[in-house]
Scaffold this active site. Structure first.
Site, PDB file in Angstrom:
ATOM      1  N   GLU A  90      -0.064 -13.095  11.217  1.00 48.13           N
ATOM      2  CA  GLU A  90       1.385 -12.966  11.183  1.00 48.13           C
ATOM      3  C   GLU A  90       1.859 -11.942  12.203  1.00 48.13           C
ATOM      4  O   GLU A  90       1.175 -10.962  12.483  1.00 48.13           O
ATOM      5  CB  GLU A  90       1.831 -12.533   9.782  1.00 48.13           C
ATOM      6  N   CYS A 105       6.073  -6.290  15.362  1.00 47.42           N
ATOM      7  CA  CYS A 105       4.985  -5.709  14.572  1.00 47.42           C
ATOM      8  C   CYS A 105       3.794  -6.641  14.738  1.00 47.42           C
ATOM      9  O   CYS A 105       3.815  -7.774  14.253  1.00 47.42           O
ATOM     10  CB  CYS A 105       5.442  -5.620  13.120  1.00 47.42           C
ATOM     11  N   CYS A 112      -8.820  -7.646   7.391  1.00 46.57           N
ATOM     12  CA  CYS A 112      -9.117  -6.234   7.642  1.00 46.57           C
ATOM     13  C   CYS A 112     -10.249  -5.800   6.723  1.00 46.57           C
ATOM     14  O   CYS A 112     -10.279  -6.169   5.554  1.00 46.57           O
ATOM     15  CB  CYS A 112      -7.876  -5.379   7.374  1.00 46.57           C
ATOM     16  N   CYS A 116      -7.731  -1.439   1.707  1.00 45.45           N
ATOM     17  CA  CYS A 116      -6.891  -0.524   0.922  1.00 45.45           C
ATOM     18  C   CYS A 116      -6.375  -1.268  -0.311  1.00 45.45           C
ATOM     19  O   CYS A 116      -6.040  -2.453  -0.227  1.00 45.45           O
ATOM     20  CB  CYS A 116      -5.727  -0.027   1.763  1.00 45.45           C
ATOM     21  N   CYS A 119      -2.794  -3.186  -0.246  1.00 42.34           N
ATOM     22  CA  CYS A 119      -2.413  -3.978   0.926  1.00 42.34           C
ATOM     23  C   CYS A 119      -2.883  -5.424   0.818  1.00 42.34           C
ATOM     24  O   CYS A 119      -4.054  -5.680   0.527  1.00 42.34           O
ATOM     25  CB  CYS A 119      -2.991  -3.316   2.178  1.00 42.34           C
ATOM     26  N   CYS A 331       5.966  -4.243   5.181  1.00 43.69           N
ATOM     27  CA  CYS A 331       4.659  -3.600   5.344  1.00 43.69           C
ATOM     28  C   CYS A 331       3.732  -3.974   4.209  1.00 43.69           C
ATOM     29  O   CYS A 331       4.086  -3.876   3.040  1.00 43.69           O
ATOM     30  CB  CYS A 331       4.805  -2.083   5.301  1.00 43.69           C
TER      31      CYS A 331
END
Ligand code: SAH
Ligand code: SF4
Length: 340
Positions: A90, A105, A112, A116, A119, A331
Protein backbone atom coordinates in the site's frame (compact mmCIF):
# COMPACT_ATOMS: atom_id res chain seq x y z
CA UNK A 1 10.99 -5.98 -21.74
CA UNK A 2 13.11 -3.31 -20.08
CA UNK A 3 11.42 -0.86 -17.71
CA UNK A 4 12.11 2.88 -17.99
CA UNK A 5 10.82 4.04 -14.58
CA UNK A 6 13.71 4.14 -12.14
CA UNK A 7 16.42 4.87 -14.72
CA UNK A 8 18.45 8.01 -14.11
CA UNK A 9 19.52 10.47 -16.82
CA UNK A 10 22.89 8.75 -17.39
CA UNK A 11 21.24 5.37 -17.73
CA UNK A 12 18.70 6.80 -20.17
CA UNK A 13 21.51 8.39 -22.18
CA UNK A 14 23.27 5.03 -22.43
CA UNK A 15 20.03 3.41 -23.46
CA UNK A 16 19.49 6.02 -26.18
CA UNK A 17 22.98 5.26 -27.57
CA UNK A 18 21.72 1.75 -28.32
CA UNK A 19 18.88 3.29 -30.31
CA UNK A 20 21.21 5.68 -32.10
CA UNK A 21 19.33 8.58 -30.47
CA UNK A 22 20.75 11.75 -28.93
CA UNK A 23 21.25 12.77 -25.31
CA UNK A 24 18.47 15.26 -25.83
CA UNK A 25 16.02 12.36 -26.36
CA UNK A 26 17.14 10.94 -23.02
CA UNK A 27 16.36 14.28 -21.36
CA UNK A 28 12.90 14.35 -22.98
CA UNK A 29 12.13 10.82 -21.82
CA UNK A 30 13.40 11.68 -18.33
CA UNK A 31 10.89 14.56 -18.21
CA UNK A 32 8.09 12.31 -19.36
CA UNK A 33 8.84 9.79 -16.63
CA UNK A 34 9.49 12.01 -13.61
CA UNK A 35 7.83 15.37 -14.34
CA UNK A 36 4.88 14.47 -16.53
CA UNK A 37 4.57 10.97 -15.05
CA UNK A 38 3.26 9.18 -18.12
CA UNK A 39 2.34 5.48 -18.12
CA UNK A 40 2.82 4.72 -21.81
CA UNK A 41 5.50 5.40 -24.40
CA UNK A 42 2.78 6.67 -26.75
CA UNK A 43 2.14 9.55 -24.37
CA UNK A 44 5.65 10.89 -25.09
CA UNK A 45 4.28 13.08 -27.81
CA UNK A 46 7.42 15.04 -28.61
CA UNK A 47 9.09 11.83 -29.87
CA UNK A 48 8.34 10.78 -33.43
CA UNK A 49 5.78 8.04 -34.01
CA UNK A 50 8.43 5.84 -35.66
CA UNK A 51 10.80 6.22 -32.73
CA UNK A 52 8.02 5.41 -30.24
CA UNK A 53 7.16 2.27 -32.22
CA UNK A 54 10.82 1.26 -32.14
CA UNK A 55 11.03 1.81 -28.37
CA UNK A 56 7.80 -0.09 -27.74
CA UNK A 57 9.36 -3.28 -29.14
CA UNK A 58 11.60 -3.66 -26.08
CA UNK A 59 10.71 -0.93 -23.55
CA UNK A 60 7.87 -0.30 -21.13
CA UNK A 61 7.40 2.74 -18.91
CA UNK A 62 6.30 0.60 -15.97
CA UNK A 63 5.16 -2.88 -15.06
CA UNK A 64 3.30 -2.04 -11.84
CA UNK A 65 -0.48 -1.90 -11.64
CA UNK A 66 -2.99 -0.21 -9.39
CA UNK A 67 -4.93 -3.10 -7.93
CA UNK A 68 -7.31 -1.01 -5.84
CA UNK A 69 -7.71 2.67 -5.06
CA UNK A 70 -9.73 4.08 -2.17
CA UNK A 71 -10.46 7.74 -1.49
CA UNK A 72 -11.17 8.82 2.09
CA UNK A 73 -13.68 11.47 3.06
CA UNK A 74 -10.67 13.62 4.10
CA UNK A 75 -9.09 13.40 0.62
CA UNK A 76 -6.46 10.80 1.56
CA UNK A 77 -5.97 8.24 -1.21
CA UNK A 78 -4.82 4.69 -0.57
CA UNK A 79 -3.46 2.58 -3.42
CA UNK A 80 -2.79 -1.11 -3.40
CA UNK A 81 0.03 -1.50 -5.91
CA UNK A 82 0.85 -4.79 -7.57
CA UNK A 83 4.39 -5.60 -8.69
CA UNK A 84 5.44 -7.92 -11.50
CA UNK A 85 5.63 -10.97 -9.20
CA UNK A 86 2.09 -10.42 -7.90
CA UNK A 87 3.14 -9.09 -4.47
CA UNK A 88 1.30 -5.97 -3.32
CA UNK A 89 1.99 -3.02 -1.03
CA UNK A 90 0.00 0.00 0.00
CA UNK A 91 0.96 3.60 -0.68
CA UNK A 92 -0.94 6.52 0.75
CA UNK A 93 -1.21 10.10 -0.54
CA UNK A 94 -2.05 12.66 2.12
CA UNK A 95 -3.08 16.23 1.47
CA UNK A 96 -3.26 18.72 4.27
CA UNK A 97 -5.89 21.37 3.62
CA UNK A 98 -3.88 24.30 4.89
CA UNK A 99 -0.72 23.42 2.94
CA UNK A 100 0.28 22.91 -0.66
CA UNK A 101 2.20 19.81 0.41
CA UNK A 102 1.36 16.44 -1.05
CA UNK A 103 2.90 13.76 1.10
CA UNK A 104 3.39 10.20 -0.09
CA UNK A 105 3.63 7.55 2.62
CA UNK A 106 5.69 4.80 0.99
CA UNK A 107 6.38 1.18 1.87
CA UNK A 108 9.89 -0.25 1.96
CA UNK A 109 9.12 -3.97 2.32
CA UNK A 110 6.28 -6.41 1.66
CA UNK A 111 5.25 -7.23 5.23
CA UNK A 112 7.62 -6.62 8.14
CA UNK A 113 9.74 -8.86 10.35
CA UNK A 114 9.71 -6.57 13.40
CA UNK A 115 6.25 -7.70 14.47
CA UNK A 116 5.11 -4.85 16.70
CA UNK A 117 2.02 -5.90 18.61
CA UNK A 118 -0.08 -2.88 17.59
CA UNK A 119 0.64 -2.89 13.84
CA UNK A 120 -1.35 -4.57 11.06
CA UNK A 121 1.72 -4.87 8.81
CA UNK A 122 3.67 -6.70 11.50
CA UNK A 123 0.92 -9.29 11.79
CA UNK A 124 1.62 -10.41 8.24
CA UNK A 125 5.25 -11.28 8.85
CA UNK A 126 8.06 -10.52 6.43
CA UNK A 127 7.57 -11.42 2.76
CA UNK A 128 10.36 -9.64 0.89
CA UNK A 129 12.32 -6.42 0.43
CA UNK A 130 11.27 -3.94 -2.23
CA UNK A 131 13.89 -2.93 -4.79
CA UNK A 132 14.69 0.79 -5.04
CA UNK A 133 12.78 0.86 -8.29
CA UNK A 134 9.71 -0.66 -6.66
CA UNK A 135 9.93 2.02 -3.95
CA UNK A 136 10.03 4.92 -6.40
CA UNK A 137 7.28 3.34 -8.52
CA UNK A 138 4.93 4.04 -5.60
CA UNK A 139 5.47 7.78 -5.98
CA UNK A 140 5.27 7.57 -9.76
CA UNK A 141 1.98 5.68 -9.49
CA UNK A 142 0.50 8.47 -7.36
CA UNK A 143 1.75 11.12 -9.80
CA UNK A 144 0.46 9.22 -12.84
CA UNK A 145 -2.94 8.67 -11.29
CA UNK A 146 -3.51 12.15 -9.87
CA UNK A 147 -1.54 14.25 -12.34
CA UNK A 148 -0.01 16.00 -9.30
CA UNK A 149 3.61 16.27 -8.13
CA UNK A 150 4.44 14.74 -4.78
CA UNK A 151 6.34 17.24 -2.61
CA UNK A 152 7.14 15.22 0.53
CA UNK A 153 7.87 11.59 1.27
CA UNK A 154 7.64 9.65 4.51
CA UNK A 155 8.90 6.08 4.81
CA UNK A 156 6.03 5.16 7.09
CA UNK A 157 4.16 2.58 5.04
CA UNK A 158 4.75 -1.12 5.37
CA UNK A 159 8.14 -2.40 6.37
CA UNK A 160 11.19 -1.39 8.36
CA UNK A 161 13.25 0.89 6.09
CA UNK A 162 16.51 0.34 7.97
CA UNK A 163 16.28 -3.41 7.32
CA UNK A 164 16.28 -2.62 3.58
CA UNK A 165 18.69 0.29 3.78
CA UNK A 166 20.56 -0.11 0.48
CA UNK A 167 17.36 0.10 -1.55
CA UNK A 168 15.97 2.89 0.62
CA UNK A 169 19.13 4.98 0.15
CA UNK A 170 19.14 4.41 -3.62
CA UNK A 171 15.48 5.43 -3.76
CA UNK A 172 16.31 8.52 -1.69
CA UNK A 173 18.96 9.47 -4.20
CA UNK A 174 16.49 9.16 -7.10
CA UNK A 175 13.91 11.21 -5.19
CA UNK A 176 16.54 13.96 -4.84
CA UNK A 177 18.04 13.95 -8.32
CA UNK A 178 15.26 12.76 -10.60
CA UNK A 179 12.11 13.88 -8.77
CA UNK A 180 13.78 17.02 -7.39
CA UNK A 181 12.37 16.34 -3.92
CA UNK A 182 14.86 17.80 -1.44
CA UNK A 183 16.32 15.50 1.21
CA UNK A 184 14.80 17.70 3.91
CA UNK A 185 11.34 16.88 2.61
CA UNK A 186 11.92 13.17 3.20
CA UNK A 187 11.50 11.35 6.52
CA UNK A 188 12.63 7.83 7.35
CA UNK A 189 10.85 6.22 10.28
CA UNK A 190 12.47 3.31 12.11
CA UNK A 191 11.61 1.01 14.96
CA UNK A 192 15.20 1.46 16.17
CA UNK A 193 17.73 -0.73 14.35
CA UNK A 194 20.74 0.49 16.33
CA UNK A 195 23.65 -0.53 14.02
CA UNK A 196 21.87 1.02 11.04
CA UNK A 197 21.24 4.27 12.94
CA UNK A 198 24.98 4.40 13.60
CA UNK A 199 25.65 3.84 9.89
CA UNK A 200 23.33 6.71 8.98
CA UNK A 201 25.12 8.92 11.51
CA UNK A 202 28.46 8.22 9.82
CA UNK A 203 27.00 8.82 6.39
CA UNK A 204 25.62 12.30 7.18
CA UNK A 205 22.02 11.63 6.15
CA UNK A 206 20.28 14.89 5.21
CA UNK A 207 16.73 13.56 5.55
CA UNK A 208 14.83 13.50 8.84
CA UNK A 209 15.15 10.42 11.01
CA UNK A 210 12.02 9.54 12.98
CA UNK A 211 12.25 6.98 15.74
CA UNK A 212 9.26 4.93 16.84
CA UNK A 213 9.78 5.02 20.60
CA UNK A 214 6.25 4.43 21.94
CA UNK A 215 7.49 3.87 25.48
CA UNK A 216 10.54 4.94 27.45
CA UNK A 217 10.17 2.00 29.78
CA UNK A 218 11.88 -1.29 28.89
CA UNK A 219 9.09 -3.59 30.00
CA UNK A 220 6.30 -1.71 28.24
CA UNK A 221 8.33 -1.14 25.09
CA UNK A 222 9.24 -4.81 24.89
CA UNK A 223 5.55 -5.65 25.13
CA UNK A 224 4.80 -3.41 22.16
CA UNK A 225 7.96 -3.99 20.15
CA UNK A 226 9.93 -7.24 20.34
CA UNK A 227 12.88 -5.32 18.82
CA UNK A 228 13.36 -3.80 22.31
CA UNK A 229 14.83 -7.14 23.41
CA UNK A 230 17.43 -6.97 20.65
CA UNK A 231 18.22 -3.24 20.81
CA UNK A 232 17.11 -2.03 24.24
CA UNK A 233 16.38 1.59 25.13
CA UNK A 234 19.81 2.36 26.61
CA UNK A 235 21.59 1.25 23.42
CA UNK A 236 19.00 3.06 21.31
CA UNK A 237 19.51 6.25 23.29
CA UNK A 238 23.29 6.13 22.74
CA UNK A 239 22.77 5.60 19.00
CA UNK A 240 20.37 8.55 18.85
CA UNK A 241 22.75 10.84 20.75
CA UNK A 242 25.53 9.75 18.39
CA UNK A 243 23.27 10.45 15.40
CA UNK A 244 22.36 13.93 16.60
CA UNK A 245 25.99 14.73 17.38
CA UNK A 246 27.35 13.57 14.04
CA UNK A 247 24.55 14.84 11.81
CA UNK A 248 23.78 18.01 13.74
CA UNK A 249 20.15 17.28 12.96
CA UNK A 250 17.10 17.20 15.15
CA UNK A 251 15.29 13.87 15.15
CA UNK A 252 11.59 13.17 15.50
CA UNK A 253 10.41 10.96 18.33
CA UNK A 254 7.19 9.15 17.44
CA UNK A 255 5.04 7.99 20.32
CA UNK A 256 1.78 6.10 19.83
CA UNK A 257 -0.65 6.91 22.63
CA UNK A 258 -2.60 3.84 23.70
CA UNK A 259 -5.42 4.23 26.19
CA UNK A 260 -4.38 3.22 29.73
CA UNK A 261 -1.20 1.60 28.44
CA UNK A 262 1.26 4.45 27.85
CA UNK A 263 -0.86 7.60 27.96
CA UNK A 264 -0.74 8.36 31.67
CA UNK A 265 0.86 11.39 33.32
CA UNK A 266 3.73 9.30 34.70
CA UNK A 267 4.41 7.95 31.20
CA UNK A 268 4.67 11.52 29.91
CA UNK A 269 7.06 12.43 32.73
CA UNK A 270 9.17 9.34 32.06
CA UNK A 271 9.31 10.20 28.34
CA UNK A 272 10.23 13.83 29.09
CA UNK A 273 13.08 12.56 31.23
CA UNK A 274 14.27 10.05 28.60
CA UNK A 275 14.49 12.67 25.83
CA UNK A 276 15.64 15.60 27.97
CA UNK A 277 19.15 15.69 26.49
CA UNK A 278 18.12 14.63 22.98
CA UNK A 279 17.71 17.26 20.23
CA UNK A 280 14.25 16.21 19.07
CA UNK A 281 10.64 17.09 18.35
CA UNK A 282 7.88 14.80 19.52
CA UNK A 283 5.08 13.51 17.33
CA UNK A 284 2.25 11.97 19.31
CA UNK A 285 0.19 9.43 17.34
CA UNK A 286 -3.20 8.57 18.82
CA UNK A 287 -3.50 4.80 18.36
CA UNK A 288 -5.47 3.81 15.26
CA UNK A 289 -7.61 0.77 15.87
CA UNK A 290 -6.62 -2.41 14.04
CA UNK A 291 -9.06 -5.32 13.79
CA UNK A 292 -8.65 -8.06 16.44
CA UNK A 293 -6.40 -6.00 18.70
CA UNK A 294 -7.26 -5.12 22.25
CA UNK A 295 -5.61 -1.65 22.30
CA UNK A 296 -7.80 1.43 22.44
CA UNK A 297 -7.58 5.03 21.31
CA UNK A 298 -6.62 7.58 23.99
CA UNK A 299 -9.16 10.22 25.08
CA UNK A 300 -8.66 13.79 23.84
CA UNK A 301 -8.21 14.89 27.41
CA UNK A 302 -5.36 12.42 27.98
CA UNK A 303 -3.72 13.43 24.69
CA UNK A 304 -3.76 17.10 25.73
CA UNK A 305 -2.39 16.39 29.23
CA UNK A 306 0.39 14.26 27.76
CA UNK A 307 1.25 16.97 25.24
CA UNK A 308 1.25 19.65 27.89
CA UNK A 309 3.74 17.82 30.13
CA UNK A 310 6.16 17.36 27.25
CA UNK A 311 5.81 20.97 26.19
CA UNK A 312 6.58 22.10 29.72
CA UNK A 313 9.76 20.08 29.51
CA UNK A 314 10.76 22.30 26.56
CA UNK A 315 10.00 20.06 23.59
CA UNK A 316 8.07 20.95 20.47
CA UNK A 317 5.14 18.55 20.30
CA UNK A 318 2.69 17.83 17.49
CA UNK A 319 -0.25 15.47 17.51
CA UNK A 320 -0.48 13.53 14.28
CA UNK A 321 -3.70 14.15 12.44
CA UNK A 322 -5.49 10.95 11.68
CA UNK A 323 -5.72 10.52 7.91
CA UNK A 324 -7.84 8.07 5.97
CA UNK A 325 -9.00 5.92 8.89
CA UNK A 326 -12.30 5.24 7.08
CA UNK A 327 -10.34 3.41 4.36
CA UNK A 328 -7.82 1.77 6.75
CA UNK A 329 -5.07 4.04 5.47
CA UNK A 330 -4.04 5.50 8.81
CA UNK A 331 -0.72 4.64 10.51
CA UNK A 332 -0.42 0.96 11.25
CA UNK A 333 -3.51 -0.07 9.34
CA UNK A 334 -1.71 -1.13 6.15
CA UNK A 335 -1.73 -4.84 5.41
CA UNK A 336 -0.97 -5.06 1.70
CA UNK A 337 -3.87 -7.36 1.06
CA UNK A 338 -7.33 -6.87 -0.35
CA UNK A 339 -8.97 -8.63 2.56
CA UNK A 340 -8.02 -10.85 5.50
N1 SAH B 1 8.58 0.39 10.42
C1 SAH B 1 8.78 1.77 10.61
C2 SAH B 1 8.00 2.62 9.66
C3 SAH B 1 6.58 2.23 9.37
S1 SAH B 1 5.39 2.39 10.63
C4 SAH B 1 8.47 2.15 12.04
O1 SAH B 1 7.89 1.35 12.76
O2 SAH B 1 8.84 3.24 12.43
C5 SAH B 1 5.07 4.14 10.70
C6 SAH B 1 4.55 4.63 12.04
O3 SAH B 1 3.21 4.16 12.29
C7 SAH B 1 5.40 4.11 13.20
O4 SAH B 1 5.69 5.12 14.13
C8 SAH B 1 4.51 3.06 13.78
O5 SAH B 1 4.85 2.76 15.07
C9 SAH B 1 3.13 3.68 13.62
N2 SAH B 1 2.02 2.73 13.81
C10 SAH B 1 2.00 1.42 13.56
N3 SAH B 1 0.80 0.89 13.90
C11 SAH B 1 0.04 1.91 14.36
C12 SAH B 1 -1.31 2.01 14.84
N4 SAH B 1 -2.10 0.96 14.89
N5 SAH B 1 -1.76 3.23 15.24
C13 SAH B 1 -0.94 4.32 15.14
N6 SAH B 1 0.31 4.28 14.69
C14 SAH B 1 0.81 3.09 14.31
FE1 SF4 C 1 7.17 -3.13 11.21
FE2 SF4 C 1 6.94 -0.50 11.77
FE3 SF4 C 1 4.77 -2.14 11.84
FE4 SF4 C 1 6.67 -2.36 13.71
S1 SF4 C 1 5.35 -0.56 13.33
S2 SF4 C 1 5.70 -4.06 12.61
S3 SF4 C 1 8.53 -1.93 12.53
S4 SF4 C 1 5.99 -1.61 10.04
Amino acid sequence: MEILAGLGLNELENLMLKYGASKFRAKQIHNWIYTNSVSEIDEMTNLSKDFREEMKKSLLVTDVKIKTKQVSSDGTIKYLIEYADGECVETVLMRFDNRANLTACVSSQVGCAVNCSFCATGKRGFIRNLTYREIIEQVLTIQRDTGLKVTNIVFMGQGEPLLNLDNVLRALNIFNTDFQIGARRITISTSGIVPKINELADMGLQSTLAISLHSSNHKNRAELMPIENKYPLDELKSALLNYVEKSGKRITVEYILIHKFNDKIEDAKELACFIKDLKCNVNLIPYNPVANMAYKKPSNDDIMKFKCILEHSGKKVTVRLERGADIDAACGQLKGKICD
